[in-house]
Write a protein that holds these residues in place. Structure first.
Motif, PDB file in Angstrom:
ATOM      1  N   ASP A 138       0.843  -1.195   0.000  1.00 19.78           N
ATOM      2  CA  ASP A 138       0.000   0.000   0.000  1.00 19.78           C
ATOM      3  C   ASP A 138       0.882   1.251   0.000  1.00 19.78           C
ATOM      4  O   ASP A 138       1.718   1.429   0.890  1.00 19.78           O
ATOM      5  N   PRO A 139       0.688   2.131  -0.990  1.00 17.79           N
ATOM      6  CA  PRO A 139       1.553   3.323  -1.074  1.00 17.79           C
ATOM      7  C   PRO A 139       1.451   4.243   0.136  1.00 17.79           C
ATOM      8  O   PRO A 139       2.368   5.035   0.380  1.00 17.79           O
ATOM      9  N   ARG A 140       0.387   4.145   0.894  1.00 17.65           N
ATOM     10  CA  ARG A 140       0.268   5.042   2.049  1.00 17.65           C
ATOM     11  C   ARG A 140       1.336   4.758   3.108  1.00 17.65           C
ATOM     12  O   ARG A 140       1.558   5.569   4.000  1.00 17.65           O
ATOM     13  N   TYR A 141       1.996   3.579   3.003  1.00 15.79           N
ATOM     14  CA  TYR A 141       3.003   3.235   4.010  1.00 15.79           C
ATOM     15  C   TYR A 141       4.440   3.390   3.500  1.00 15.79           C
ATOM     16  O   TYR A 141       5.378   2.889   4.112  1.00 15.79           O
ATOM     17  N   ARG A 142       4.600   4.086   2.386  1.00 16.43           N
ATOM     18  CA  ARG A 142       5.953   4.364   1.912  1.00 16.43           C
ATOM     19  C   ARG A 142       6.717   5.152   2.979  1.00 16.43           C
ATOM     20  O   ARG A 142       6.191   6.095   3.558  1.00 16.43           O
ATOM     21  N   GLY A 143       7.942   4.737   3.204  1.00 13.96           N
ATOM     22  CA  GLY A 143       8.759   5.427   4.203  1.00 13.96           C
ATOM     23  C   GLY A 143       8.421   5.052   5.627  1.00 13.96           C
ATOM     24  O   GLY A 143       8.908   5.692   6.571  1.00 13.96           O
ATOM     25  N   LEU A 144       7.624   4.011   5.813  1.00 10.85           N
ATOM     26  CA  LEU A 144       7.179   3.620   7.152  1.00 10.85           C
ATOM     27  C   LEU A 144       8.342   3.460   8.129  1.00 10.85           C
ATOM     28  O   LEU A 144       8.243   3.858   9.289  1.00 10.85           O
ATOM     29  N   ASP A 145       9.432   2.894   7.641  1.00 17.44           N
ATOM     30  CA  ASP A 145      10.571   2.642   8.526  1.00 17.44           C
ATOM     31  C   ASP A 145      11.289   3.914   8.955  1.00 17.44           C
ATOM     32  O   ASP A 145      12.174   3.868   9.814  1.00 17.44           O
ATOM     33  N   THR A 146      10.892   5.063   8.377  1.00 13.89           N
ATOM     34  CA  THR A 146      11.500   6.338   8.774  1.00 13.89           C
ATOM     35  C   THR A 146      10.565   7.164   9.660  1.00 13.89           C
ATOM     36  O   THR A 146      10.945   8.235  10.118  1.00 13.89           O
TER      37      THR A 146
END
Length: 304
Positions: free
Chosen positions: A12-20
């Protein structure tokens, strides 16, 4: 991934960068995923109701409720299955689990067994699954080879069948008497179906087994009137249940519970006026184990 992927595998693109992200924002996203998963079960309520009635009919006729699952769904199904005899007094041998890897999965959790359809056929045959039984097969993807083949073998043996999956048009649904789609959507961590899909599965199985117990007469109002009172906490709970339902004090409830060796349903009837355990059990037999109708029979007889 493309939109052709199963919804549980989509990134899901809404979770891009989740690890940051900040910790609180990550946890909020995870909580939101669980909330959406639970909400998805609402749309499945009509099919869950149909499934519960089907399973209850098989159990009432002397059959078994059998769970078939692999991986994380196997752990969730096992938890639900283990609780039913304790909470609702259903005999242990009437609740069965057929799981990829067997009970060893709680010590050695591996995905290898999920890909073995032949073992599923062997396991279903070993448990003698047949027309007397109702099988509930659970798979997030709905395409796990062990689970799909296990349900297929159960259907071939004449069992009633319930399929639960999180993807539409899942192979698991083919031929099932009741197909339950839990549209939990993409996972926050793509493919980690122990999260959203698992939360939806747990809610659905809890709802299913509870409604089955209600159909079997093991619930009165919001009380578990067939609880297996085998420890101090549960004996105290059983006494409160008896007192509540029969309208007596807890001391009288405990006396009734002792008279029935801890069996709650006949203890309720004794507290309500049945002469002895034999009379209480006869009343229950005449009323298919239903406490409400048995109490109505006592009231009509004018015992109290």
């Amino acid at each position: 991934m493309t939109n052709a992927s199963p919804s549980t595998e989509i990134a899901d693109p809404r979770y891009r960068g989740l690890d940051t992200w900040k910790d609180e924002d990550v946890l909020a996203a995870l909580q939101g995923g669980h909330a959406r998963a639970v909400a998805s079960v609402e749309a499945a309520i009509p099919m869950l109701a149909k499934a519960a009635r089907l399973a209850a009919e098989k159990l009432a006729d002397g059959g078994r409720l059998i769970y078939v699952a692999s991986g994380s769904p196997a752990l969730i199904a096992l938890g639900d299955a283990l609780e039913i005899p304790q909470t609702y007094g259903v005999a242990d041998d009437r609740i069965v689990t057929i799981l990829a890897g067997g009970l060893d999965l709680v010590h050695n959790f591996s995905g290898l067994q999920e890909d073995d359809p032949e073992q599923a056929r062997i396991d279903v045959a070993r448990f003698g699954v047949g027309p007397q039984d109702c099988v509930v097969a659970v798979s997030a993807s709905g395409s796990t080879p062990y689970t799909v083949e296990g349900l297929r073998a159960a259907i071939a043996g004449g069992a009633a069948s319930i399929a639960i999956a999180s993807n539409p048009n899942a192979p698991l649904f083919e031929g099932a008497d009741v197909a339950i789609h839990l549209d939990s959507g993409p996972e926050v961590i793509a493919g980690s179906t122990r999260m959203g899909a698992g939360t939806a599965q747990k809610a659905a199985l809890n709802m299913l087994s509870t409604l089955i117990a209600i159909h079997l007469g093991h619930v009165y109002d919001g009380l578990m009137v067939n609880v297996r009172a085998d420890n101090g906490k549960l004996r105290a709970r059983a006494a409160r249940i008896i007192a509540n339902v029969a309208g007596v004090d807890e001391a009288s409830a405990r006396v009734a519970l002792e008279a029935t060796n801890g069996e709650v349903k006949p203890a309720i009837l004794i507290a309500a006026g049945a002469e002895n355990p034999a009379a209480a059990n006869e009343l229950l037999n005449e009323n298919n184990g239903n406490v409400r109708t048995a109490l109505a029979a006592i009231a009509r007889s004018g015992v109290r």
